[in-house]
Write a protein that holds these residues in place. Structure first.
Motif, mmCIF file in Angstrom:
data_model
loop_
_atom_site.group_PDB
_atom_site.id
_atom_site.type_symbol
_atom_site.label_atom_id
_atom_site.label_comp_id
_atom_site.label_asym_id
_atom_site.label_seq_id
_atom_site.Cartn_x
_atom_site.Cartn_y
_atom_site.Cartn_z
ATOM 1 N N ARG A 246 0.814 -1.218 0.000
ATOM 2 C CA ARG A 246 0.000 0.000 0.000
ATOM 3 C C ARG A 246 0.856 1.279 0.000
ATOM 4 N N PRO A 247 1.896 1.388 0.844
ATOM 5 C CA PRO A 247 2.700 2.614 0.798
ATOM 6 C C PRO A 247 3.370 2.829 -0.556
ATOM 7 N N VAL A 248 3.763 1.771 -1.224
ATOM 8 C CA VAL A 248 4.361 1.878 -2.553
ATOM 9 C C VAL A 248 3.344 2.449 -3.538
ATOM 10 N N PHE A 249 2.147 1.897 -3.517
ATOM 11 C CA PHE A 249 1.106 2.349 -4.436
ATOM 12 C C PHE A 249 0.694 3.787 -4.133
ATOM 13 N N ASP A 250 0.510 4.106 -2.858
ATOM 14 C CA ASP A 250 0.094 5.460 -2.502
ATOM 15 C C ASP A 250 1.145 6.486 -2.913
ATOM 16 N N ALA A 251 2.419 6.137 -2.794
ATOM 17 C CA ALA A 251 3.486 7.047 -3.225
ATOM 18 C C ALA A 251 3.433 7.255 -4.736
ATOM 19 N N ARG A 252 3.091 6.218 -5.484
ATOM 20 C CA ARG A 252 2.977 6.325 -6.939
ATOM 21 C C ARG A 252 1.835 7.266 -7.315
ATOM 22 N N VAL A 253 0.689 7.109 -6.648
ATOM 23 C CA VAL A 253 -0.450 7.988 -6.932
ATOM 24 C C VAL A 253 -0.110 9.438 -6.589
ATOM 25 N N ARG A 257 -0.126 12.683 -9.194
ATOM 26 C CA ARG A 257 -0.850 13.931 -8.957
ATOM 27 C C ARG A 257 0.103 15.122 -8.958
ATOM 28 N N ARG A 258 1.284 14.947 -8.388
ATOM 29 C CA ARG A 258 2.268 16.030 -8.356
ATOM 30 C C ARG A 258 2.722 16.412 -9.757
ATOM 31 N N LEU A 259 2.803 15.421 -10.651
ATOM 32 C CA LEU A 259 3.221 15.676 -12.028
ATOM 33 C C LEU A 259 2.063 16.079 -12.934
ATOM 34 N N GLY A 260 0.851 16.129 -12.377
ATOM 35 C CA GLY A 260 -0.310 16.501 -13.175
ATOM 36 C C GLY A 260 -0.800 15.408 -14.093
ATOM 37 N N LEU A 261 -0.465 14.155 -13.783
ATOM 38 C CA LEU A 261 -0.886 13.027 -14.612
ATOM 39 C C LEU A 261 -2.255 12.517 -14.150
ATOM 40 N N PRO A 262 -3.050 11.963 -15.054
ATOM 41 C CA PRO A 262 -4.351 11.428 -14.642
ATOM 42 C C PRO A 262 -4.181 10.205 -13.738
ATOM 43 N N VAL A 263 -4.997 10.121 -12.727
ATOM 44 C CA VAL A 263 -4.982 8.978 -11.814
ATOM 45 C C VAL A 263 -6.154 8.078 -12.186
ATOM 46 N N VAL A 264 -5.863 6.955 -12.798
ATOM 47 C CA VAL A 264 -6.906 6.042 -13.265
ATOM 48 C C VAL A 264 -7.434 5.180 -12.124
ATOM 49 N N PHE A 265 -6.527 4.736 -11.255
ATOM 50 C CA PHE A 265 -6.899 3.876 -10.132
ATOM 51 C C PHE A 265 -6.520 4.602 -8.833
ATOM 52 N N PRO A 266 -7.457 5.229 -8.154
ATOM 53 C CA PRO A 266 -7.101 6.054 -6.990
ATOM 54 C C PRO A 266 -6.690 5.263 -5.762
ATOM 55 N N THR A 267 -7.108 3.993 -5.656
ATOM 56 C CA THR A 267 -6.754 3.179 -4.490
ATOM 57 C C THR A 267 -6.139 1.865 -4.955
ATOM 58 N N LEU A 268 -5.391 1.248 -4.060
ATOM 59 C CA LEU A 268 -4.789 -0.042 -4.386
ATOM 60 C C LEU A 268 -5.860 -1.088 -4.638
#
Length: 346
Positions: A246-253, A257-268
């Motif tokens: 979970r921490p790995v995935f949350d850091a990726r999301v 967001r910081r880079l302004g990229l679309p987040v397709v899957f908001p949660t693990l």
């Protein structure tokens, strides 16, 4: 089924480029040790990636390994001179003992396109034209050719002549039918990215590939498909796998967001349910890959090669578990054709 470990050599932390590149080589050595079939290095020419020179990185990996197949993921022919790319990869083919396979594509990223003077209007035509010349260079000792994007050739000889005659070239596909049609037209295998979105759009492109494959007169049974995965972590129980990853995935999301990229899957949980990410127990991962195989019909699959926020111990343990309990089941359930041998015809 066969399994590749692939990296784009993303560089997000405070380590030096030297340390990050050496880590990639170490991951390739580990992949061979654990029994992976191939190791792939992407090509990007912009931040946050250090993968601008796959031939150099793969040459070093070739010197540190002896068995594992070496892949590009992808070679961006829309940006490159096909003659120069041929010379680099033909040399690497010899140095690796004929272990090289190429995945080609137009590439992604506006910054790298600007760096090489490529526009959205001409990138697909550059990719097509570059590949058709590149393809001839592998097959013909002397080439006469003319096109729009580089000077013409007259009885040109590109050296060294490759060890594999010809080398196998896959076509990377993410969103566009152009790459799918190019692969089908030439009777080449297709590698679906299968990382950013749910499986549906990728399955539609693979279906289109098979339709175009038949349209161009190829044997339907000869079509070959590979597919990616957006992440991997296995543990003995799904609860342990989710909690650790979970921490790995949350850091990726957060980075997206910081880079302004679309987040397709908001949660693990959403990514596990709808995406290609493989996080869970060995049986859960086997079941998910088999479900995806019903949609994609792929014989080759890639996993991320990088630890991606896991500790080195967690990373190794998960890969060992994959090779011990997941890969053997999938190899038995999903037959796959052998990789070409050195000097052989794909």
């Amino acid at each position: 089924m066969k399994f590749l470990a692939i990296t784009l050599i993303a560089h997000h932390d405070d380590r030096s480029p030297t340390e990050r590149l050496r880590e990639v080589v170490g991951h390739a050595v580990l992949a061979e040790e654990l029994g992976f079939d191939g190791f792939g290095v992407g090509e990007r020419h912009e931040r946050p990636f250090l993968s601008s020179s796959p031939p150099v990185v793969l040459s070093h990996i070739a010197a540190r390994t002896s068995r594992i197949r070496l892949f590009t993921a992808v070679t961006t022919l829309s940006l490159l001179d096909p003659v120069r790319a041929f010379e680099d990869y033909a040399t690497l083919d010899h140095l690796s003992g004929g272990r090289l396979e190429l995945i080609i594509g137009k590439g992604n990223g506006a910054a790298q396109a600007k760096l090489f003077g490529v526009t959205p209007e001409d990138q697909w035509e550059r990719n097509r034209e570059g590949y058709e010349l590149f393809r001839r260079l592998w097959r013909e000792d002397r080439v006469t050719w003319s096109g729009r994007f580089r000077p013409p050739l007259s009885e040109a000889e590109a050296l060294p002549r490759p060890l594999q005659r010809p080398i196998r070239v896959w076509h990377g596909s993410a969103t566009s039918r152009e790459s799918v049609d190019l692969a089908a037209r030439h009777g080449d295998p297709l590698f679906s990215a299968n990382v950013t979105h749910p499986v549906g759009p990728y399955a539609e492109l693979v279906e289109h590939y098979r339709e175009r494959w038949a349209h161009y007169g190829h044997d339907p049974a000869a079509a070959l498909v590979g597919a990616g995965s957006a992440g991997y972590y296995a543990a003995r129980t799904s609860q342990e796998a989710i909690a650790t990853y979970r921490p790995v995935f949350d850091a990726r999301v957060a980075l997206q967001r910081r880079l302004g990229l679309p987040v397709v899957f908001p949660t693990l949980e959403d990514a596990v349910r709808r995406g290609s990410i493989l996080v869970g127990s060995p049986q859960q991962i086997v079941d998910k890959v088999l479900r995806y195989h019903k949609r994609l019909g792929h014989e080759v699959m890639h996993l991320p090669a990088d630890a991606d926020g896991l500790t080195p111990g967690q990373h190794r343990d998960a890969l060992e578990l994959f090779q011990a309990e997941i890969a053997p089941v999938l190899r038995a359930e999903i037959p796959s054709r052998p990789f070409p041998g050195a000097g052989g015809t794909p």
